[in-house]
Design an enzyme around this catalytic site. Sequence first.
Site, PDB file in Angstrom:
ATOM      1  N   GLU A  45       0.842  -1.238   0.078  1.00  0.00           N
ATOM      2  CA  GLU A  45       0.134  -0.043  -0.150  1.00  0.00           C
ATOM      3  C   GLU A  45       0.912   1.117   0.059  1.00  0.00           C
ATOM      4  O   GLU A  45       2.037   1.545   0.692  1.00  0.00           O
ATOM      5  CB  GLU A  45      -0.732  -0.165   1.217  1.00  0.00           C
ATOM      6  CG  GLU A  45      -1.941   1.100   1.435  1.00  0.00           C
ATOM      7  CD  GLU A  45      -2.839   0.900   2.534  1.00  0.00           C
ATOM      8  OE1 GLU A  45      -3.863   1.727   2.674  1.00  0.00           O
ATOM      9  OE2 GLU A  45      -2.601   0.070   3.431  1.00  0.00           O
ATOM     10  N   LYS A 114      -9.488   3.540  -2.890  1.00  0.00           N
ATOM     11  CA  LYS A 114      -9.607   2.510  -1.599  1.00  0.00           C
ATOM     12  C   LYS A 114     -10.694   3.107  -1.430  1.00  0.00           C
ATOM     13  O   LYS A 114     -11.285   4.031  -1.268  1.00  0.00           O
ATOM     14  CB  LYS A 114      -8.534   2.729  -0.607  1.00  0.00           C
ATOM     15  CG  LYS A 114      -8.616   1.766   0.600  1.00  0.00           C
ATOM     16  CD  LYS A 114      -7.472   1.892   1.456  1.00  0.00           C
ATOM     17  CE  LYS A 114      -7.581   0.983   2.771  1.00  0.00           C
ATOM     18  NZ  LYS A 114      -6.436   1.233   3.711  1.00  0.00           N
ATOM     19  N   CYS A 175      -5.612  -3.535   2.033  1.00  0.00           N
ATOM     20  CA  CYS A 175      -5.678  -3.629   3.241  1.00  0.00           C
ATOM     21  C   CYS A 175      -6.773  -3.749   4.252  1.00  0.00           C
ATOM     22  O   CYS A 175      -7.341  -4.892   4.327  1.00  0.00           O
ATOM     23  CB  CYS A 175      -4.501  -2.426   3.796  1.00  0.00           C
ATOM     24  SG  CYS A 175      -3.940  -2.909   5.523  1.00  0.00           S
ATOM     25  N   LEU A 360      22.276   0.610  31.935  1.00  0.00           N
ATOM     26  CA  LEU A 360      22.215  -1.043  32.074  1.00  0.00           C
ATOM     27  C   LEU A 360      22.085  -1.113  33.637  1.00  0.00           C
ATOM     28  O   LEU A 360      23.097  -1.254  34.472  1.00  0.00           O
ATOM     29  CB  LEU A 360      23.289  -1.756  31.518  1.00  0.00           C
ATOM     30  CG  LEU A 360      23.006  -3.406  31.641  1.00  0.00           C
ATOM     31  CD1 LEU A 360      21.747  -3.583  30.624  1.00  0.00           C
ATOM     32  CD2 LEU A 360      24.306  -3.941  30.782  1.00  0.00           C
ATOM     33  N   SER A 361      20.752  -1.315  34.288  1.00  0.00           N
ATOM     34  CA  SER A 361      20.469  -1.205  35.869  1.00  0.00           C
ATOM     35  C   SER A 361      20.872  -2.254  36.352  1.00  0.00           C
ATOM     36  O   SER A 361      20.898  -2.342  37.657  1.00  0.00           O
ATOM     37  CB  SER A 361      19.074  -0.490  35.979  1.00  0.00           C
ATOM     38  OG  SER A 361      18.296  -1.364  35.622  1.00  0.00           O
ATOM     39  N   GLY A 362      20.797  -3.558  35.752  1.00  0.00           N
ATOM     40  CA  GLY A 362      20.877  -4.786  36.312  1.00  0.00           C
ATOM     41  C   GLY A 362      19.318  -5.243  36.720  1.00  0.00           C
ATOM     42  O   GLY A 362      19.319  -6.460  37.294  1.00  0.00           O
ATOM     43  N   ASP A 365      14.268  -5.047  32.924  1.00  0.00           N
ATOM     44  CA  ASP A 365      13.790  -4.170  31.802  1.00  0.00           C
ATOM     45  C   ASP A 365      14.610  -3.848  30.683  1.00  0.00           C
ATOM     46  O   ASP A 365      14.840  -3.910  29.781  1.00  0.00           O
ATOM     47  CB  ASP A 365      12.926  -2.863  32.080  1.00  0.00           C
ATOM     48  CG  ASP A 365      11.453  -3.362  32.832  1.00  0.00           C
ATOM     49  OD1 ASP A 365      11.013  -4.144  32.217  1.00  0.00           O
ATOM     50  OD2 ASP A 365      10.981  -2.683  33.641  1.00  0.00           O
ATOM     51  N   SER A 366      15.984  -3.468  31.344  1.00  0.00           N
ATOM     52  CA  SER A 366      17.001  -2.745  30.749  1.00  0.00           C
ATOM     53  C   SER A 366      17.911  -4.063  30.151  1.00  0.00           C
ATOM     54  O   SER A 366      18.607  -3.785  28.961  1.00  0.00           O
ATOM     55  CB  SER A 366      18.018  -1.876  31.610  1.00  0.00           C
ATOM     56  OG  SER A 366      18.616  -2.699  32.799  1.00  0.00           O
TER      57      SER A 366
END
Length: 714
Positions: A45, A114, A175, A360-362, A365-366
């Site tokens: 599309e 469309k 679509c 990077l927090s440990g 999530d990170s």
Amino acid sequence: MSNLITLATCNLNQWALDFEGNRDRILESIKIAKDKGARLRVGPELEITGYGCLDHFLENDVNLHSWEMYAQIIRKPETHGILLDIGMPVVHKNVRYNCRLLSLDGQILFIRPKIWLANDGNYREMRFFTPWMKTGVVEHFVLPPVIQKVTKQQSVPFGDAVIHTLDTCIGTETCEELFTPQSPHIAMSLDGVEIITNSSGSHHELRKLNKRLDLIASATSRCGGVYLYSNQRGCDGDRLYYDGCALIAVNGKVVARGSQFSLKDVEVVTATVDLEEVRSYRASVVSRGLQASLTETRFERIHVPVELAPLSLRFDMKIAPTKINEPFYHTPEEEIALGPACWLWDYVRRCNGSGFFLALSGGIDSCATATITYSMCRIVFKEIQEGNEQVLKDARKVARSAEDWTPSSPEEICNKLLHTSFMGTENSSKETQSRSAELSKRIGSYHVDFKMDKIVASVVSVFEVATGKKPIFKIFGGSQIENLALQNIQARLRMVLAYLFAQLLPWVRGIPNTGGLLVLGSANVDECLRGYLTKYDCSSADINPIGGISKTDLKRFIAYASKEFNMPVLEDFLNATPTAELEPITKDYVQSDEIDMGMTYEELSKFGYLRKVEKCGPYSMFLKLLHEWTPKLSPSQVAEKVKKFFFFYAINRHKQTVLTPSYHAEQYSPDDNRFDLRPFLINPRFPWAARKIDEVVAQCEGKSTGDLNIMSID
């Protein structure tokens, strides 16, 4: 008797407003389709402009440049000899339409606008386009001068019609029209259309692909016929990732299918089908014949005097119908490993970035964000090994490496592209610091480890000097407001430091010609929804690959990645208690995310789904959960949780207006105020709804309504 025809559909990694790049990818797909013997090629599309232009569609420049690119495509002799179905916006009688242009040998045969536009969720097509509501009507469209000079045509048919060749009939839908109850393919098939194309801009969501495939299989199973589905692929410049998966189905069975996730900019899917199978299938269904004979919808046929399935192919023993291709679905864990990773790659290579920075927090999530980035490096390395020259060229450009550099492992790519840092304080534990270092070492990221206590102390000292008051944590006797302020200053200073390190780490490493790194956010969808984050901390980054993924799914992904990627260190993250580590750790106290929030992550996912997808307010949500969660929870406990969720959702709604653009993976994502159109100043107690909830609780528990008060949350 066989009536064989080879057809082609494709996945194209188009980019909004990249007119020349989009043109070149279209041309390459046509070349590949022709090389495979295809007589019809279908593209995604709005493939000339890119699907995600949004308000740029309102600019007349976009229409002009679309025609200029289209002219360059159809004037080339190498695009002749094949029927082309190409998508772009067209203005007809001063009205803007989302259209398919069908051409052959440099001549436009027909323009099909469309009919049903996507206008909910992430889509706002009616903001840019008008649907063609004239069923069965065809008008004359006067071509722009730039096209008249190429095709020598003054006007072409425009409207709701189909193409009729000497040996078959072809119709198009776009679509959303596949997803509507009364899809155009139904009327087309009853009117004798045998081949139906669908050009799509369908984005990825976890667990969504089966819905798309089921609709296509159902359409051709009930109606018979050949269905060609084409889709956009990649990051088109926004939160959505279009996941490809172009396919060809015949009579309810998929015979050819492209990949769902890939870094290939152009992927062409072909199949040889026997039109006699369609005719036999339809003729064998008596009810279908009755409905076809009685249908009042008759499409105008645009006659094209060519054979798409020439007689010579019927006796060519080298050509045979393509066999059935059994459906394949990735698990949600695999989708998380692939979708956001491909999105990250498209984003960094197209924004001229030189890599990523991640705090990077440990925590998990990170950790998930880092693992997804490592997954991206694995995919890039695999493509390079398979000879994808475009990916190798992009990798050298992003890494600012020499033209002869070829990576020897995913970890080598990760070392050049991903920069991580553990920003510790006295409230951080040795366990989180150790986990961060171990994960960085395993994936190969460039890691910096430091303490920021002096900076935090300096800021608090400035406040103390200015006011004469020194805030202290609640655990040491301070108030809740002091406790919150001391947590937030740590979080916001991490954001400031993240951008400092993102700008200067490439300089520290001696990487030339770089403007800095993209800062990655790492707030999951449930925390965003609940508002359990500091405004202008983890909510403030450049992009966030996990902002639309639930904590529950992230845990499953980490468990999957620990085995699939051979990363045992990830088990340590899974087993750790989620904590922000913004309060002091004592013998008797360790901060816990779920205790702080007053609800579990699984409950948050349920609240989010009911709020956005099922459109529940507090009262209707309570009634649904009352049946689902009792007797595990009492009616009053269910009521308390629902009230608490809506209270914190309301008071934190303002945070969602500044959320980092996130990979869209869940329908219930709060996104930002462009796509979650709810006010951000709301009475957080919803008093009338709360009274109605209390009345139901009283009835369930045999109490008088006077015994129950609307829950007060301080």
